[in-house]
Structures are given as C-alpha cells and as structure tokens.
Write an enzyme that holds these catalytic residues in place. Structure first.
Site, mmCIF file in Angstrom:
data_model
loop_
_atom_site.group_PDB
_atom_site.id
_atom_site.type_symbol
_atom_site.label_atom_id
_atom_site.label_comp_id
_atom_site.label_asym_id
_atom_site.label_seq_id
_atom_site.Cartn_x
_atom_site.Cartn_y
_atom_site.Cartn_z
ATOM 1 N N SER A 118 -86.026 36.675 -11.702
ATOM 2 C CA SER A 118 -84.981 35.992 -12.187
ATOM 3 C C SER A 118 -84.322 35.051 -11.212
ATOM 4 C CB SER A 118 -83.772 36.623 -12.845
ATOM 5 O OG SER A 118 -82.857 36.123 -13.149
ATOM 6 N N TYR A 141 -76.798 43.885 -12.243
ATOM 7 C CA TYR A 141 -78.170 43.109 -12.496
ATOM 8 C C TYR A 141 -78.748 42.222 -11.522
ATOM 9 C CZ TYR A 141 -81.481 40.165 -15.241
ATOM 10 O OH TYR A 141 -82.609 39.859 -15.703
#
Length: 308
Positions: A118, A141
C-alpha cells in the site's frame, strides 16, 4: 489468491478468469453483496474458506492443486480496526505474508508471488513517493505494510523467492462494502438520500485508483515476474483529491448534491499521499485506462443495482 473474495480480489479474479486461468480463492468469508458474490465468481472458481495464517492448509492447497502463481491480497485492511486491534492486524498482515512466502519457499513449482502492499507503507512522507524511498509507517496498519514489504525483500534476497510487491493508491470500485470509505459512503448517501458522514476533517488528500486498473496491474506483475521479481511498484492514476473535493467531484459527475457532515474524529491518518508511478509505465507498460468520470459512473451503476 488469498483474500480473493474482497474488493480488489473480486476484480483480479474476474481478470484471471477472462484469461482462462484456473483460480483458487482463499478467504475467511464471502461477504453477501460483495462483487465476488454478485458476479457469481464462486461458480467459476474454487473457494476455500480458510485463514491465511493456517500454514499446513496453505501448503496442502498449493501442492495438491499444482498452484503456479500466488496473489497475496489477504489483510486486515481497515485503519480504524488496526488502531483498536493492533495484534490481529500485525499478525494477519505481517505473519500472514510470512506464511505465504514460506509456502513458496518450500514449493519449487511456484513461479510468482504477487504481494499487495500500500502507499501507506511509506508512512507520512508520501508526496509523489518513489519506490526506492524509505518505508516509514509509524502506526499499526502503516507499519504492517512497511514490515510485510521488507519481509518480501528478505525472502527474495535470502531465498530467491520470485516475489514482487505492489503499492497501490486508494482503491475504489464496484463491490466495496465498507461504507466508512469515502466512495462507497458517497454512493450510499446518494442512493438512500442520506447525509454522508466524513470521519476526518475532510482535508486529507489521496490518490484514487479504479479497481479494474488495479487488476490489470496485478496480472502484469505476474506475467513479467522474471524481470520484476524482488522489486516494488507504485500504481496510481494521478486522481489526487482531498476528501471534500472528491465528494464534490462525485456529485458533479453524477449530477447530484451530496449532503455531508464533518465529524473530524479520525485518528492516525496520513495528511497527504500521492505516488509516482513512472516505474510501472516504463517497466510494465502499465497506466490507468479509466478516467475518473467513467470509473465513478460505472461504480455508481453497480451500487444502484445492488445496494439494499
């Protein structure tokens, strides 16, 4: 494909099936109303309900079925949940990736492992980010993506595993059932004539990329594994908007007003993110095909037909 019944997974499955691939989808569930479910992909591929952290079953699945390519998309992908439950997030995103790479390490028939990372792997320093800059996630995250990314590099350099990493911008498209995200939330607000609740202050800026362009990128990485293994690639369309500007743009495209409310309750979000995707173009010949207007219209059509 791990996480194959999710938002991105459904679109990658669709692309692979169109190429005549025999697809095995591993996921912890198939959510009712998801793109994978509405398009009836379970009738066209084999679905295995299983946690990606179960190594014996992963190995057995790969060996018994002669798996050649692994697309690793399984993850705990929601930032608010990562904040509340870092243990599960880190275990799934980091150790789940390790377990998938272990399957490839012990199975010489695996030709490629394509791992979903990501833009958040870069942490807060993510303005026009290039692939060779440091990975500096500093919240659960973001760190999970930075760590998994680095682990892929370790498995390539140490064991020669044919692994390649994708770092995508914010992905949207038909089938996203997480209505806390801005695009599905906006679609729901329009269709149900509700007020859209924006969790942030509305000023966070992101790149946005259509799921079908994402699927094309994943397949290209697998096809060109001999020349891209051990590397990472950014993917973006250059559609760069603040949350409020994107909501207004969606309303403009769909010719409607979207009422919204700023909650300003979101924590640990990165203020600005954008990716340089020149490497994907130069090396893979990849670039986003969909214009934002077409992607939003197609996405809205799916939600209008399926939301209830």
């Amino acid at each position: 494909m791990t996480g194959g019944a999710g938002l991105v997974g459904g679109h990658v499955v669709e692309k692979l099936l169109s190429l005549g691939a025999r697809v095995f989808v591993l996921d912890i569930e198939v959510k009712p109303g998801s793109y994978f479910e509405t398009e009836k992909f379970s009738e066209k591929c084999e679905v295995v309900i299983q946690d990606v952290r179960d190594v014996p079953k992963l190995k057995s699945l790969a060996e018994k079925n002669g798996i050649s390519y692994i697309f690793h998309l399984a993850a705990q992908a929601l930032v608010p949940i990562a904040f509340m439950d870092p243990l599960t997030t880190l275990d799934t995103n980091v150790m789940g990736t390790v377990r998938v790479l272990e399957v490839a390490r012990e199975n010489p028939k695996i030709k490629a492992v394509v791992v979903a990372s990501s833009d958040k792997a870069y942490g807060k320093d993510c303005k026009d980010a290039f692939e060779d800059q440091a990975l500096r996630g500093d919240h659960p995250y973001d760190v999970s993506k930075s760590a998994a990314d680095l682990i892929c590099t370790a498995y390539f350099k140490t064991y020669g595993i044919p692994v390649v990493v994708s770092r995508f911008a914010n992905i949207f498209g038909p089938g996203d059932m997480n209505f806390d995200r801005i695009v599905p939330g906006a679609m729901q607000a329009i269709i149900k004539k509700e007020t859209l609740q924006i969790r942030s202050d509305g000023k966070f800026v992101r790149d946005y990329l259509y799921a079908k362009d994402v699927a094309e990128g994943y397949v290209m990485l697998a096809e060109k594994i001999d020349t891209v293994k051990g590397e990472a690639f950014n993917f973006s369309a250059g559609h760069n908007y603040s949350v409020i500007d994107l909501v207004k743009k969606i309303g403009e495209i769909l010719k409607t007003d979207i009422n919204f409310e700023i909650l300003n309750s979101q924590k640990n979000e990165i203020p600005f993110q954008s990716l340089n995707f020149e490497k994907a173009w130069q090396t893979l010949g990849w670039k986003a095909v969909y214009q934002l207007e077409d992607a939003i219209k197609e996405t809205y059509g799916w939600y209008k037909a399926n939301i209830n």
